[in-house]
Motif scaffolding. Structure first.
Motif, PDB file in Angstrom:
ATOM      1  N   MET A 169       1.941  -7.831   0.868  1.00 38.14           N
ATOM      2  CA  MET A 169       1.666  -7.074   2.087  1.00 38.14           C
ATOM      3  C   MET A 169       0.805  -7.852   3.080  1.00 38.14           C
ATOM      4  SD  MET A 169      -1.063  -4.276   0.582  1.00 38.14           S
ATOM      5  CE  MET A 169      -1.324  -3.482   2.146  1.00 38.14           C
ATOM      6  N   ARG A 170       0.128  -8.891   2.623  1.00 37.59           N
ATOM      7  CA  ARG A 170      -0.694  -9.710   3.515  1.00 37.59           C
ATOM      8  C   ARG A 170       0.123 -10.751   4.263  1.00 37.59           C
ATOM      9  NH1 ARG A 170      -4.874 -10.636  -1.389  1.00 37.59           N
ATOM     10  NH2 ARG A 170      -2.832 -10.798  -2.407  1.00 37.59           N
ATOM     11  N   GLU A 171       1.429 -10.823   3.978  1.00 36.43           N
ATOM     12  CA  GLU A 171       2.281 -11.819   4.634  1.00 36.43           C
ATOM     13  C   GLU A 171       2.255 -11.682   6.147  1.00 36.43           C
ATOM     14  OE1 GLU A 171       4.375 -15.052   5.154  1.00 36.43           O
ATOM     15  OE2 GLU A 171       3.941 -14.387   3.109  1.00 36.43           O
ATOM     16  N   ARG A 172       2.225 -10.459   6.631  1.00 32.35           N
ATOM     17  CA  ARG A 172       2.205 -10.266   8.090  1.00 32.35           C
ATOM     18  C   ARG A 172       0.924 -10.837   8.699  1.00 32.35           C
ATOM     19  NH1 ARG A 172      -0.797  -5.885   9.952  1.00 32.35           N
ATOM     20  NH2 ARG A 172      -1.543  -4.407   8.369  1.00 32.35           N
ATOM     21  N   THR A 173      -0.175 -10.770   7.940  1.00 29.83           N
ATOM     22  CA  THR A 173      -1.432 -11.359   8.415  1.00 29.83           C
ATOM     23  C   THR A 173      -1.325 -12.875   8.454  1.00 29.83           C
ATOM     24  OG1 THR A 173      -2.709  -9.508   7.507  1.00 29.83           O
ATOM     25  CG2 THR A 173      -3.913 -11.544   7.961  1.00 29.83           C
ATOM     26  N   TYR A 174      -0.721 -13.457   7.414  1.00 32.24           N
ATOM     27  CA  TYR A 174      -0.556 -14.913   7.370  1.00 32.24           C
ATOM     28  C   TYR A 174       0.337 -15.381   8.521  1.00 32.24           C
ATOM     29  CZ  TYR A 174      -2.216 -14.121   2.567  1.00 32.24           C
ATOM     30  OH  TYR A 174      -2.920 -13.726   1.465  1.00 32.24           O
ATOM     31  N   ARG A 175       1.380 -14.623   8.809  1.00 26.97           N
ATOM     32  CA  ARG A 175       2.295 -15.022   9.886  1.00 26.97           C
ATOM     33  C   ARG A 175       1.666 -14.858  11.265  1.00 26.97           C
ATOM     34  NH1 ARG A 175       8.129 -12.648   7.572  1.00 26.97           N
ATOM     35  NH2 ARG A 175       8.207 -14.057   5.755  1.00 26.97           N
ATOM     36  N   ASN A 200       0.811  -1.208   0.000  1.00 30.93           N
ATOM     37  CA  ASN A 200       0.000   0.000   0.000  1.00 30.93           C
ATOM     38  C   ASN A 200       0.849   1.265   0.000  1.00 30.93           C
ATOM     39  OD1 ASN A 200       0.817  -0.687   2.731  1.00 30.93           O
ATOM     40  ND2 ASN A 200      -0.490   1.005   3.414  1.00 30.93           N
ATOM     41  N   THR A 201       2.157   1.119   0.199  1.00 32.70           N
ATOM     42  CA  THR A 201       3.012   2.301   0.330  1.00 32.70           C
ATOM     43  C   THR A 201       3.819   2.611  -0.920  1.00 32.70           C
ATOM     44  OG1 THR A 201       4.875   1.019   1.211  1.00 32.70           O
ATOM     45  CG2 THR A 201       3.244   1.837   2.797  1.00 32.70           C
ATOM     46  N   GLY A 202       4.225   1.582  -1.647  1.00 36.77           N
ATOM     47  CA  GLY A 202       5.095   1.798  -2.802  1.00 36.77           C
ATOM     48  C   GLY A 202       6.537   2.057  -2.420  1.00 36.77           C
ATOM     49  N   ASN A 203       6.888   1.826  -1.132  1.00 40.70           N
ATOM     50  CA  ASN A 203       8.247   2.124  -0.668  1.00 40.70           C
ATOM     51  C   ASN A 203       9.304   1.287  -1.378  1.00 40.70           C
ATOM     52  OD1 ASN A 203       7.256   4.000   1.133  1.00 40.70           O
ATOM     53  ND2 ASN A 203       7.245   2.595   2.875  1.00 40.70           N
ATOM     54  N   ASP A 204       8.931   0.077  -1.794  1.00 39.66           N
ATOM     55  CA  ASP A 204       9.901  -0.818  -2.436  1.00 39.66           C
ATOM     56  C   ASP A 204       9.825  -0.769  -3.958  1.00 39.66           C
ATOM     57  OD1 ASP A 204      10.915  -1.744  -0.016  1.00 39.66           O
ATOM     58  OD2 ASP A 204       9.451  -3.368   0.118  1.00 39.66           O
ATOM     59  N   ASP A 205       9.028   0.147  -4.496  1.00 38.83           N
ATOM     60  CA  ASP A 205       8.805   0.152  -5.943  1.00 38.83           C
ATOM     61  C   ASP A 205      10.101   0.346  -6.736  1.00 38.83           C
ATOM     62  OD1 ASP A 205       6.166  -0.278  -5.520  1.00 38.83           O
ATOM     63  OD2 ASP A 205       5.442   1.616  -6.363  1.00 38.83           O
ATOM     64  N   GLU A 206      10.969   1.247  -6.264  1.00 38.77           N
ATOM     65  CA  GLU A 206      12.203   1.512  -7.008  1.00 38.77           C
ATOM     66  C   GLU A 206      13.098   0.272  -7.026  1.00 38.77           C
ATOM     67  OE1 GLU A 206      15.984   4.655  -7.056  1.00 38.77           O
ATOM     68  OE2 GLU A 206      14.220   5.071  -5.797  1.00 38.77           O
ATOM     69  N   ALA A 207      13.265  -0.357  -5.868  1.00 39.03           N
ATOM     70  CA  ALA A 207      14.095  -1.561  -5.790  1.00 39.03           C
ATOM     71  C   ALA A 207      13.467  -2.702  -6.582  1.00 39.03           C
ATOM     72  CB  ALA A 207      14.292  -1.974  -4.336  1.00 39.03           C
ATOM     73  N   LEU A 208      12.149  -2.834  -6.514  1.00 32.92           N
ATOM     74  CA  LEU A 208      11.469  -3.883  -7.257  1.00 32.92           C
ATOM     75  C   LEU A 208      11.607  -3.645  -8.755  1.00 32.92           C
ATOM     76  CD1 LEU A 208       9.639  -6.369  -7.408  1.00 32.92           C
ATOM     77  CD2 LEU A 208       7.667  -4.853  -7.124  1.00 32.92           C
ATOM     78  N   GLY A 209      11.470  -2.398  -9.171  1.00 29.73           N
ATOM     79  CA  GLY A 209      11.635  -2.079 -10.585  1.00 29.73           C
ATOM     80  C   GLY A 209      13.007  -2.465 -11.106  1.00 29.73           C
ATOM     81  N   ARG A 210      14.046  -2.216 -10.307  1.00 33.88           N
ATOM     82  CA  ARG A 210      15.402  -2.600 -10.723  1.00 33.88           C
ATOM     83  C   ARG A 210      15.518  -4.118 -10.828  1.00 33.88           C
ATOM     84  NH1 ARG A 210      16.940   1.459  -6.984  1.00 33.88           N
ATOM     85  NH2 ARG A 210      17.474  -0.154  -5.447  1.00 33.88           N
ATOM     86  N   PHE A 267      -6.430  -3.944   5.143  1.00 35.56           N
ATOM     87  CA  PHE A 267      -5.337  -4.833   5.532  1.00 35.56           C
ATOM     88  C   PHE A 267      -5.068  -4.785   7.033  1.00 35.56           C
ATOM     89  CE2 PHE A 267      -3.730  -0.900   3.605  1.00 35.56           C
ATOM     90  CZ  PHE A 267      -3.053  -0.322   4.653  1.00 35.56           C
ATOM     91  N   ASP A 268      -5.671  -3.834   7.751  1.00 40.91           N
ATOM     92  CA  ASP A 268      -5.529  -3.749   9.206  1.00 40.91           C
ATOM     93  C   ASP A 268      -6.768  -4.256   9.944  1.00 40.91           C
ATOM     94  OD1 ASP A 268      -2.965  -2.630   9.268  1.00 40.91           O
ATOM     95  OD2 ASP A 268      -3.743  -0.595   8.986  1.00 40.91           O
ATOM     96  N   LEU A 269      -7.834  -4.585   9.214  1.00 44.76           N
ATOM     97  CA  LEU A 269      -9.095  -4.904   9.881  1.00 44.76           C
ATOM     98  C   LEU A 269      -8.992  -6.149  10.753  1.00 44.76           C
ATOM     99  CD1 LEU A 269     -12.060  -4.172  10.295  1.00 44.76           C
ATOM    100  CD2 LEU A 269     -12.628  -5.617   8.323  1.00 44.76           C
ATOM    101  N   ASN A 270      -8.309  -7.179  10.295  1.00 48.30           N
ATOM    102  CA  ASN A 270      -8.207  -8.392  11.113  1.00 48.30           C
ATOM    103  C   ASN A 270      -7.467  -8.125  12.418  1.00 48.30           C
ATOM    104  OD1 ASN A 270      -9.342 -10.924   9.704  1.00 48.30           O
ATOM    105  ND2 ASN A 270      -8.301  -9.823   8.048  1.00 48.30           N
TER     106      ASN A 270
END
Length: 295
Positions: free
Chosen positions: A168-174, A132-142, A282-285
């Motif tokens: 981003m749902r990984e934290r919910t699964y864990r 939801n943040t796009g913080n990793d978009d630059e690294a992912l694009g590379r 993504f925070d509701l649970n």
């Protein structure tokens, strides 16, 4: 909805003016390890003005699997209608809903089909790079500069080994475990970017509410209706994919989705839907679990 079934699966991809991203999605799909005569792809164009049609025409002419192109006039944001068109025309036993700009592993379509051992299930695929943040978009694009669309799995193996770009749902699964029915609200993380459901489960009742005319919440409405009908929610990590980064604003999306969430609550009138108005899906649970601990 049609009764005849010709394929094991139908992949429905809505799109709007994303020709380059759609090309990547289609290339990954036609490289699927499913037999070409076992699945079809339906592209639903929500009124694009770029070269989307010409692109799809090229794939139709060259791909071994069946690809169909559906166009609806540009009358604003009509994602719900676009998805419904695809579902109504689907001739596959399993309907896979995929966002334009998501590239799939070669085993993704097959994994969705195999995950439907239950007669009535909604299967959530795994989407690397989805946030939801796009913080990793630059690294992912590379990282994606080296992506082979005919072998997306090779890139996914790297991401898993390096523990990078998790859904981003990984934290919910864990936190809650991978049995999604243990979540207080599994429907709240059932987004339309990569999920599947049996066509016979949908019937005539469970389609997208076309009153959602701006971004957000139409997929939650769809999932909640299925959840309340008794559908089992399941995670398939093998139905894996990558979300190609593109410009977005969390603030803009939140502003767009708020009136939609108010509308959703008006329909369902549940404690969870009321909370959702002021809580991100993504925070509701987490919020529901915290509430249970304090009551």
């Amino acid at each position: 909805m049609r009764n005849n079934t010709r394929f094991k699966a139908t992949v429905v991809v809505p799109t709007y003016n994303r020709e380059k991203m759609l090309a990547k999605t289609l290339q990954s799909l036609v490289a699927s390890d499913m037999p070409a005569d076992a699945f079809e792809i339906i592209i639903v164009d929500d009124g694009s003005s770029d070269a989307t049609y010409e692109l799809v025409r090229t794939f139709i002419d060259t791909a071994d699997c069946q690809i169909r192109y559906i166009y609806q006039k540009d009358k604003g944001y009509r994602l719900a209608r676009a998805r419904n068109l695809g579902l109504e025309l689907a001739e596959g036993e399993i309907c896979i809903l995929l966002d334009c700009g998501v590239v799939v592993s070669q085993g993704c379509v097959r994994a969705h089909v195999e995950a439907h051992s239950s007669p009535s299930a909604l299967v959530i695929g795994y989407v690397f790079g989805f946030s939801n943040t796009g913080n990793d978009d630059e690294a992912l694009g590379r990282a994606l500069e080296a992506l082979d669309l005919d072998n997306v799995e090779a890139m996914l193996e790297r991401f898993r080994a390096e523990d990078r770009f998790a859904d981003m749902r990984e934290r919910t699964y864990r936190k809650f475990g991978e049995n999604l029915m243990d979540l207080p609200a599994p429907w709240a993380i059932s987004w339309g970017c990569n999920l599947s459901v049996r066509r016979e489960t949908l019937g005539e009742r469970f389609l997208y509410d076309e009153n959602y005319a701006t971004w957000g919440a139409e997929d939650l409405d769809f999932a909640l209706a299925l959840y309340l009908s008794g559908v089992e929610f399941k995670l398939s990590r093998d139905a894996s994919s990558i979300h190609i980064p593109h410009g977005k604003s969390h603030e803009v999306n939140s502003a767009s989705s708020r009136p939609n969430k108010i509308y959703l609550h008006g329909k369902f009138q549940r404690m969870e839907t009321e909370m959702l108005i002021d809580v991100q899906s993504f925070d509701l649970n987490d919020a529901l679990a915290d509430q249970r601990l304090t009551t």
